[in-house]
Scaffold this motif. Structure first.
Motif, PDB file in Angstrom:
ATOM      1  N   ASP A 314       0.825  -1.209   0.000  1.00  0.00           N
ATOM      2  CA  ASP A 314       0.000   0.000   0.000  1.00  0.00           C
ATOM      3  C   ASP A 314       0.864   1.265   0.000  1.00  0.00           C
ATOM      4  O   ASP A 314       0.488   2.285  -0.594  1.00  0.00           O
ATOM      5  CB  ASP A 314      -0.922   0.012   1.217  1.00  0.00           C
ATOM      6  CG  ASP A 314      -2.019  -1.034   1.125  1.00  0.00           C
ATOM      7  OD1 ASP A 314      -2.253  -1.551   0.016  1.00  0.00           O
ATOM      8  OD2 ASP A 314      -2.629  -1.349   2.171  1.00  0.00           O
ATOM      9  N   ALA A 315       2.005   1.190   0.673  1.00  0.00           N
ATOM     10  CA  ALA A 315       2.910   2.345   0.690  1.00  0.00           C
ATOM     11  C   ALA A 315       3.466   2.606  -0.705  1.00  0.00           C
ATOM     12  O   ALA A 315       3.612   3.762  -1.122  1.00  0.00           O
ATOM     13  CB  ALA A 315       4.046   2.097   1.681  1.00  0.00           C
ATOM     14  N   ILE A 316       3.759   1.545  -1.442  1.00  0.00           N
ATOM     15  CA  ILE A 316       4.278   1.688  -2.801  1.00  0.00           C
ATOM     16  C   ILE A 316       3.203   2.212  -3.743  1.00  0.00           C
ATOM     17  O   ILE A 316       3.436   3.128  -4.534  1.00  0.00           O
ATOM     18  CB  ILE A 316       4.825   0.330  -3.312  1.00  0.00           C
ATOM     19  CG1 ILE A 316       6.019  -0.115  -2.470  1.00  0.00           C
ATOM     20  CG2 ILE A 316       5.208   0.430  -4.790  1.00  0.00           C
ATOM     21  CD1 ILE A 316       6.469  -1.534  -2.749  1.00  0.00           C
ATOM     22  N   LEU A 317       2.003   1.636  -3.632  1.00  0.00           N
ATOM     23  CA  LEU A 317       0.931   1.974  -4.575  1.00  0.00           C
ATOM     24  C   LEU A 317       0.219   3.282  -4.238  1.00  0.00           C
ATOM     25  O   LEU A 317      -0.168   4.031  -5.137  1.00  0.00           O
ATOM     26  CB  LEU A 317      -0.099   0.837  -4.620  1.00  0.00           C
ATOM     27  CG  LEU A 317       0.372  -0.496  -5.190  1.00  0.00           C
ATOM     28  CD1 LEU A 317      -0.753  -1.531  -5.098  1.00  0.00           C
ATOM     29  CD2 LEU A 317       0.840  -0.340  -6.627  1.00  0.00           C
ATOM     30  N   HIS A 318       0.042   3.548  -2.936  1.00  0.00           N
ATOM     31  CA  HIS A 318      -0.823   4.660  -2.540  1.00  0.00           C
ATOM     32  C   HIS A 318      -0.160   5.665  -1.593  1.00  0.00           C
ATOM     33  O   HIS A 318      -0.820   6.615  -1.168  1.00  0.00           O
ATOM     34  CB  HIS A 318      -2.089   4.122  -1.870  1.00  0.00           C
ATOM     35  CG  HIS A 318      -2.755   3.015  -2.630  1.00  0.00           C
ATOM     36  ND1 HIS A 318      -3.256   3.174  -3.903  1.00  0.00           N
ATOM     37  CD2 HIS A 318      -2.973   1.708  -2.300  1.00  0.00           C
ATOM     38  CE1 HIS A 318      -3.776   2.029  -4.319  1.00  0.00           C
ATOM     39  NE2 HIS A 318      -3.611   1.126  -3.365  1.00  0.00           N
ATOM     40  N   GLY A 319       1.099   5.433  -1.227  1.00  0.00           N
ATOM     41  CA  GLY A 319       1.761   6.339  -0.304  1.00  0.00           C
ATOM     42  C   GLY A 319       1.305   6.200   1.132  1.00  0.00           C
ATOM     43  O   GLY A 319       1.484   7.110   1.947  1.00  0.00           O
TER      44      GLY A 319
END
Length: 389
Positions: A314-319
């Motif tokens: 989620d951090a990679i895809l959505h920050g």
């Protein structure tokens, strides 16, 4: 990008577990596309169980530059974590690293610097940070419910390990093979939670580590450590692999009461008025503040390893903010390094520690380790960079 292609490095017990939940699509937005492993039998197992959709590698450089992955999950022996992570960052990949971050803080600091320079997402597999008990504790402390921290005590002795466990591999419980004992192998989660829940590191440590006290091993298997914090609070950390039955009890004392986590429950003995206020105003001699025993409701479920991996994706895809930022891995390791260094020097150790001095002491013990030669066949990187254990 609508999906993160993940490659796993190391297919031992942990790597296999990670692979299974990824293959079962338990992490939304993630796809396991590649595995890097040195041992032919583990590669054959992966081929038989995962089919041909996942590309298998026995060469780390080829794996990292394959173009098949966006991020890696490092699940090799911990000596190799920093060096592999640094290579992955250099290849432009995001990194999720199993705990501990490494064996000594000097190498972990280099990993953190490489992560910062890369600009990639970097997370640690501190899956206990998803445990609702510790999340609630952190909330109670950070919101001020407990008041200023006065004392922290963690007795974590339910790590019982028999001699046969240590005898199952010549690299186990050796300085050359694992780089330590109960502190580096069993306690990384507790050492992380100890500082994470109160958002405070000690200023100095005095520890007493016993090496091979309960078992025929060369590393620490019994530890008692006393710490002091900047605000005057003190703490105690007690751990061993030689007691049965063991205890897992985390107790925090603050200006407004006491919190205990034990047996899967969080209990808050809350003072009606703060101890400081009571002491300043009470004139009756004997007496103490009114206290309420509160069974604190703890909601949610522990998502564990897959939860941390989901957060990483989620951090990679959505920050999405990371639950366990990778650069925080050095904190728990700093505590275990400080405990060992305090014992080796028979003195107090200030934090941050003298990293060169710790490295010097560790290397001396590795040189004398009874498994130095055998450990090289299990724990070190081969020419391709993949771990043999």
């Amino acid at each position: 990008m609508d999906k993160v292609r993940i490659g796993i490095i190391g297919l031992g017990n942990m790597g296999t577990g990670h692979a299974k939940y990824l293959v079962n699509n338990e992490v939304k937005g993630a796809e396991l596309t590649a595995i890097c492993e040195f041992r032919p039998d583990r590669l054959e197992w992966a081929k038989e169980n995962f089919g041909g959709d996942i590309k298998l590698f026995d060469d780390l450089d080829a794996f990292l530059t394959s173009g098949l992955i966006d991020g890696v999950l490092i699940a090799t022996p911990h000596y190799d974590h920093p060096s592999i992570a640094i290579k992955a960052f250099a290849a432009g990949l995001h990194v999720l690293c199993e705990k501990p971050a490494g064996v000594y803080t000097k190498q972990v600091r280099e990993m953190n610097e490489a992560a910062k320079a890369s600009g990639k997402v970097f997370s640690m597999m501190y899956n206990q940070r998803t445990n609702p008990l510790y999340k609630k504790l952190k909330d109670l402390v950070s919101s001020g419910e407990l008041g200023e921290i006065r004392r922290t005590n963690w007795i974590i002795t339910n790590w019982y390990r028999s001699q046969s466990y240590y005898d199952s591999g010549g690299w186990r419980a050796t300085w050359a093979g694992e780089g330590g004992g109960v502190l580096i192998n069993q306690d990384p989660h507790q050492l992380d939670l100890w500082q994470w829940t109160i958002d405070m590191m000690p200023k100095r440590v005095r520890a007493f580590c016993y090496f091979g006290k309960h078992r025929n091993i060369e590393v620490e298997d019994d530890v008692t450590a006393f710490v002091e914090y900047e605000n005057g609070a003190t703490g105690l950390f007690v751990t061993t692999t030689g007691e049965a039955p063991g205890t897992n009890r985390f107790e925090l004392s603050g200006d407004r009461g006491k919190i205990v986590i034990e047996d899967g429950k969080l209990t808050f003995w809350r003072l009606r008025v703060s101890e400081r206020e009571f002491n300043e105003t009470y004139k009756g001699g004997f007496g103490q503040p009114e206290v309420w025993k509160c069974e604190i409701p703890v909601e949610g479920k522990e998502t564990s390893h897959s939860g941390i991996t989901q957060n990483f994706v989620d951090a990679i895809l959505h920050g999405t903010p990371l639950v366990a930022p990778g650069e925080e891995g050095i904190k728990g390791l700093m505590l275990s390094n400080a405990m060992l260094l305090s014992t080796w020097t028979d003195n107090w150790v200030d934090l941050p520690i003298d990293e060169d001095l710790f490295y010097e002491h560790l290397q001396a013990r590795i040189k004398e380790s009874k498994s130095s030669k055998e450990a090289n066949s299990y724990q070190t990187l081969d020419v391709s960079g993949t771990s043999k254990s």
